[in-house]
Design a protein around this motif. Structure first.
Motif, PDB file in Angstrom:
ATOM      1  N   VAL A  65       0.841  -1.206   0.000  1.00 49.04           N
ATOM      2  CA  VAL A  65       0.000   0.000   0.000  1.00 49.04           C
ATOM      3  C   VAL A  65       0.872   1.250   0.000  1.00 49.04           C
ATOM      4  N   ARG A  66       1.905   1.262   0.816  1.00 51.99           N
ATOM      5  CA  ARG A  66       2.794   2.429   0.886  1.00 51.99           C
ATOM      6  C   ARG A  66       3.435   2.715  -0.471  1.00 51.99           C
ATOM      7  N   LEU A  67       3.923   1.674  -1.114  1.00 54.46           N
ATOM      8  CA  LEU A  67       4.582   1.847  -2.408  1.00 54.46           C
ATOM      9  C   LEU A  67       3.590   2.293  -3.478  1.00 54.46           C
ATOM     10  N   PHE A  68       2.370   1.775  -3.418  1.00 53.58           N
ATOM     11  CA  PHE A  68       1.349   2.214  -4.365  1.00 53.58           C
ATOM     12  C   PHE A  68       0.990   3.680  -4.114  1.00 53.58           C
ATOM     13  N   SER A  69       1.026   4.095  -2.860  1.00 55.24           N
ATOM     14  CA  SER A  69       0.778   5.499  -2.530  1.00 55.24           C
ATOM     15  C   SER A  69       1.838   6.405  -3.153  1.00 55.24           C
ATOM     16  N   VAL A  70       3.062   5.935  -3.179  1.00 51.12           N
ATOM     17  CA  VAL A  70       4.138   6.688  -3.831  1.00 51.12           C
ATOM     18  C   VAL A  70       3.819   6.858  -5.316  1.00 51.12           C
ATOM     19  N   ALA A  71       3.390   5.775  -5.934  1.00 51.13           N
ATOM     20  CA  ALA A  71       3.025   5.852  -7.357  1.00 51.13           C
ATOM     21  C   ALA A  71       1.877   6.832  -7.569  1.00 51.13           C
ATOM     22  N   ASN A  72       0.938   6.838  -6.649  1.00 51.45           N
ATOM     23  CA  ASN A  72      -0.184   7.763  -6.750  1.00 51.45           C
ATOM     24  C   ASN A  72       0.281   9.218  -6.651  1.00 51.45           C
ATOM     25  N   ALA A  73       1.262   9.471  -5.803  1.00 52.96           N
ATOM     26  CA  ALA A  73       1.832  10.820  -5.703  1.00 52.96           C
ATOM     27  C   ALA A  73       2.488  11.226  -7.019  1.00 52.96           C
ATOM     28  N   LEU A  74       3.118  10.273  -7.678  1.00 56.65           N
ATOM     29  CA  LEU A  74       3.712  10.556  -8.986  1.00 56.65           C
ATOM     30  C   LEU A  74       2.635  10.890 -10.010  1.00 56.65           C
ATOM     31  N   HIS A  75       1.514  10.195  -9.932  1.00 56.42           N
ATOM     32  CA  HIS A  75       0.386  10.476 -10.825  1.00 56.42           C
ATOM     33  C   HIS A  75      -0.076  11.925 -10.616  1.00 56.42           C
ATOM     34  N   GLN A  76      -0.151  12.348  -9.364  1.00 51.60           N
ATOM     35  CA  GLN A  76      -0.532  13.725  -9.045  1.00 51.60           C
ATOM     36  C   GLN A  76       0.513  14.702  -9.591  1.00 51.60           C
ATOM     37  N   ASN A  77       1.784  14.325  -9.505  1.00 48.96           N
ATOM     38  CA  ASN A  77       2.849  15.198 -10.000  1.00 48.96           C
ATOM     39  C   ASN A  77       2.726  15.455 -11.497  1.00 48.96           C
ATOM     40  N   PHE A  78       2.194  14.497 -12.222  1.00 47.36           N
ATOM     41  CA  PHE A  78       1.986  14.687 -13.658  1.00 47.36           C
ATOM     42  C   PHE A  78       1.119  15.924 -13.914  1.00 47.36           C
ATOM     43  N   TYR A  79       0.142  16.129 -13.059  1.00 50.41           N
ATOM     44  CA  TYR A  79      -0.779  17.255 -13.241  1.00 50.41           C
ATOM     45  C   TYR A  79      -0.275  18.551 -12.620  1.00 50.41           C
ATOM     46  N   GLU A  80       0.549  18.444 -11.586  1.00 51.46           N
ATOM     47  CA  GLU A  80       0.940  19.632 -10.843  1.00 51.46           C
ATOM     48  C   GLU A  80       2.400  20.033 -11.013  1.00 51.46           C
ATOM     49  N   ASP A  81       3.244  19.131 -11.467  1.00 51.54           N
ATOM     50  CA  ASP A  81       4.665  19.412 -11.650  1.00 51.54           C
ATOM     51  C   ASP A  81       5.268  20.077 -10.411  1.00 51.54           C
ATOM     52  N   SER A  82       5.025  19.468  -9.258  1.00 46.73           N
ATOM     53  CA  SER A  82       5.491  20.064  -8.010  1.00 46.73           C
ATOM     54  C   SER A  82       6.721  19.369  -7.424  1.00 46.73           C
ATOM     55  N   MET A  83       7.081  18.219  -7.961  1.00 43.77           N
ATOM     56  CA  MET A  83       8.191  17.449  -7.405  1.00 43.77           C
ATOM     57  C   MET A  83       9.484  17.702  -8.174  1.00 43.77           C
ATOM     58  N   PRO A  84      10.595  17.885  -7.450  1.00 48.89           N
ATOM     59  CA  PRO A  84      11.876  18.007  -8.147  1.00 48.89           C
ATOM     60  C   PRO A  84      12.279  16.665  -8.756  1.00 48.89           C
ATOM     61  N   LEU A  85      13.103  16.733  -9.752  1.00 51.30           N
ATOM     62  CA  LEU A  85      13.564  15.531 -10.446  1.00 51.30           C
ATOM     63  C   LEU A  85      14.185  14.529  -9.466  1.00 51.30           C
ATOM     64  N   SER A  86      14.952  15.018  -8.509  1.00 51.74           N
ATOM     65  CA  SER A  86      15.600  14.109  -7.560  1.00 51.74           C
ATOM     66  C   SER A  86      14.570  13.313  -6.756  1.00 51.74           C
ATOM     67  N   ALA A  87      13.457  13.925  -6.408  1.00 49.20           N
ATOM     68  CA  ALA A  87      12.399  13.220  -5.684  1.00 49.20           C
ATOM     69  C   ALA A  87      11.726  12.180  -6.572  1.00 49.20           C
ATOM     70  N   VAL A  88      11.503  12.527  -7.825  1.00 47.51           N
ATOM     71  CA  VAL A  88      10.892  11.584  -8.765  1.00 47.51           C
ATOM     72  C   VAL A  88      11.804  10.377  -8.953  1.00 47.51           C
ATOM     73  N   LYS A  89      13.108  10.617  -9.022  1.00 45.65           N
ATOM     74  CA  LYS A  89      14.057   9.502  -9.163  1.00 45.65           C
ATOM     75  C   LYS A  89      14.004   8.583  -7.942  1.00 45.65           C
ATOM     76  N   LYS A  90      13.899   9.160  -6.762  1.00 47.02           N
ATOM     77  CA  LYS A  90      13.791   8.343  -5.550  1.00 47.02           C
ATOM     78  C   LYS A  90      12.489   7.557  -5.544  1.00 47.02           C
ATOM     79  N   ASP A  91      11.418   8.210  -5.952  1.00 49.77           N
ATOM     80  CA  ASP A  91      10.134   7.521  -6.001  1.00 49.77           C
ATOM     81  C   ASP A  91      10.100   6.447  -7.089  1.00 49.77           C
ATOM     82  N   ALA A  92      10.887   6.636  -8.129  1.00 45.71           N
ATOM     83  CA  ALA A  92      10.982   5.606  -9.174  1.00 45.71           C
ATOM     84  C   ALA A  92      11.483   4.296  -8.571  1.00 45.71           C
ATOM     85  N   GLU A  93      12.389   4.393  -7.615  1.00 47.60           N
ATOM     86  CA  GLU A  93      12.900   3.192  -6.942  1.00 47.60           C
ATOM     87  C   GLU A  93      11.776   2.474  -6.191  1.00 47.60           C
TER      88      GLU A  93
END
Length: 115
Positions: free
Chosen positions: A74-102
């Protein structure tokens, strides 16, 4: 259906890696969301279950976490959901997206073991 979902999962994973390499955190975010959503759909399809909405995805992810006795699902899926939100808001720095990719890669691996 399952084969289509696994093919999309692999396609999105490759594309996410390419977008990350280019520094495009927005497009990488959405591809990473796709990786997570499609692996969940693969597991469901293999069980004869069709998931049609975000609510369906969340409900199934929650059941998988219980089945596996692994709350990280569930936690990892929540991370993916945050990335989905970032697609619309572009609020996350690249370094955070790379960490969430892991995290998405970790979720993908956990669920691939169910196939």
């Amino acid at each position: 259906m399952a084969e289509r979902y696994i093919n999309l999962n692999r396609k999105y994973l490759k594309e996410a890696e390419e977008f990350l390499a280019k520094g495009d955190s927005v497009q990488a975010s959405e591809k990473l969301w796709g990786v997570a959503a499609e692996i969940v759909k693969v597991v469901a399809a293999k069980r004869g279950i069709e998931l049609r909405s975000h609510s369906d995805l969340w409900g199934f992810v929650d059941k998988l976490a219980d089945e596996l006795k692994d709350p990280d699902v569930v936690r990892l899926f929540s991370v993916a959901n945050a990335l989905h939100q970032n697609f619309y808001e572009d609020s996350m720095p690249l370094s955070a997206v790379k960490k969430d990719a892991e995290a998405v890669t970790q979720l993908n691996g956990k669920l691939e073991r169910l196939l």
